[in-house]
Design an enzyme around this catalytic site. Structure first.
Site, PDB file in Angstrom:
ATOM      1  N   HIS A 101       0.994  -1.386  -0.192  1.00  0.00           N
ATOM      2  CA  HIS A 101       0.093  -0.003  -0.126  1.00  0.00           C
ATOM      3  C   HIS A 101       0.966   1.357   0.152  1.00  0.00           C
ATOM      4  O   HIS A 101       1.612   1.305   0.860  1.00  0.00           O
ATOM      5  CB  HIS A 101      -1.146  -0.046   1.079  1.00  0.00           C
ATOM      6  N   CYS A 102       0.909   2.081  -1.112  1.00  0.00           N
ATOM      7  CA  CYS A 102       1.521   3.066  -1.007  1.00  0.00           C
ATOM      8  C   CYS A 102       0.929   4.485  -0.479  1.00  0.00           C
ATOM      9  O   CYS A 102      -0.022   5.003  -1.204  1.00  0.00           O
ATOM     10  CB  CYS A 102       1.896   3.362  -2.641  1.00  0.00           C
TER      11      CYS A 102
END
Length: 318
Positions: free
Chosen positions: A142-143
């Site tokens: 997850h960025c």
């Protein structure tokens, strides 16, 4: 209005700000230093070298707009969300469901874990994102800088974005250094280019490191999640088909259909298993307690499933 009511009233706004603060910050950094580069270095090249300076400016402008478009695309693109399986009270609870199922992929036994939140066995290379609160196909990470998961559907564009930003940043720093050297020999002022170079280099270092890390993962067809969890420490990687084939697959494979139309469907008729989505009807997979997972992943190149737009890896999908 007391303080508790005020917190309740403004909490959605605060949550939204927290969500998109990192995205806005990263986008602002790209815009800010690009503006500084075009205002100082590109202007200097145009004044000193005329046609050459215009050509350099045009090339850098195209790269800049390409990065902006790609940034927005990756941030807004569905990474491969699986919709949560509808769970009816007439079915058994999750307590009697086995935690793992074993499937064979190219001679390697892979565990499929039961997701208590989404109510199905997670397909190979799928993981549940605690931030997005849903399972993501081909989950990489997850960025926070994009406020989006990186998964099977958008990893290609994320990797190209990293390569583009790295190339653009190196070009900016190189041209700025040449600008400073040329200005110093001609006794021109070069204070502002030095400031831009320092800040650009500061933000470029982690980007280059991240790009190098993914350049290390891609040839062996591994994800960040698989690397961090040491998933293939004691077993061979069944998804590795050689460096060249892995690269060809990454850049040339057909785009996987999105499951978002399932995810967003909001009305359901339990009797016929159909959800109403705007003016359309889409099939709904009603979970059933079936403990035999008769799915052959060995035929697929990457181990995801052949993928025809249907969600077929639920323990409940029949």
């Amino acid at each position: 209005m007391d303080r508790s009511d005020q917190r309740t009233q403004y909490s959605p706004i605060r949550k939204t700000i927290r969500k998109y603060l990192a995205v806005a910050a990263s986008f602002f950094v790209i815009i800010l230093f690009s503006c500084g580069f075009f205002a100082s270095t590109c202007r200097y090249y145009i004044d000193q070298f005329n046609a050459v300076g215009i050509t350099i400016t045009a090339i850098m402008a195209v790269m800049f707009f390409f990065i902006v478009v790609l940034f927005i695309r990756v941030a807004k693109m569905d990474p491969g969300y699986y919709p949560k399986a509808m769970w009816l009270s007439c079915f058994e609870d999750d307590f009697r469901t086995p935690l793992y199922k074993i499937v064979n992929i190219r001679g390697v036994a892979i565990k499929l874990k039961w997701c208590d939140t989404c109510h199905f066995y997670r397909p190979p290379r799928t993981s549940h994102c605690s931030i997005c609160d849903t399972c993501v196909e081909g989950f990489d990470h997850h960025c926070p800088w994009l406020h989006n998961c990186i998964g099977r559907r958008n990893y290609r564009y994320f990797f190209i974005l990293l390569l583009s930003i790295t190339t653009y940043g190196i070009a900016v720093c190189t041209l700025t250094i040449i600008h400073i050297i040329d200005a110093a020999t001609k006794a021109n002022d070069y204070t502002f280019p030095i400031v831009c170079l320092c800040f650009s280099g500061l933000f470029l270092v982690p980007i280059v490191g991240l790009t190098g890390f993914h350049c290390y993962l891609v040839p062996s067809n591994r994800s960040t999640n698989e690397y961090v969890t040491n998933k293939f420490k004691n077993i061979p990687n069944p998804y590795d088909h050689g460096c060249f084939n892995n690269l060809v697959y990454l850049f040339c494979h057909q785009q996987q259909p999105s499951y978002v139309h399932y995810y967003k469907a909001h009305k359901m008729n339990p009797q016929n298993g159909v959800q109403s989505f705007w003016n359309k009807s889409v099939p709904l997979h009603i979970p059933k307690k079936i403990h035999n997972l008769d799915v052959d992943y060995a035929q697929d190149f990457d181990g995801y499933g052949s993928g025809n737009g249907m969600i077929k890896v639920y323990e409940a999908t029949i």
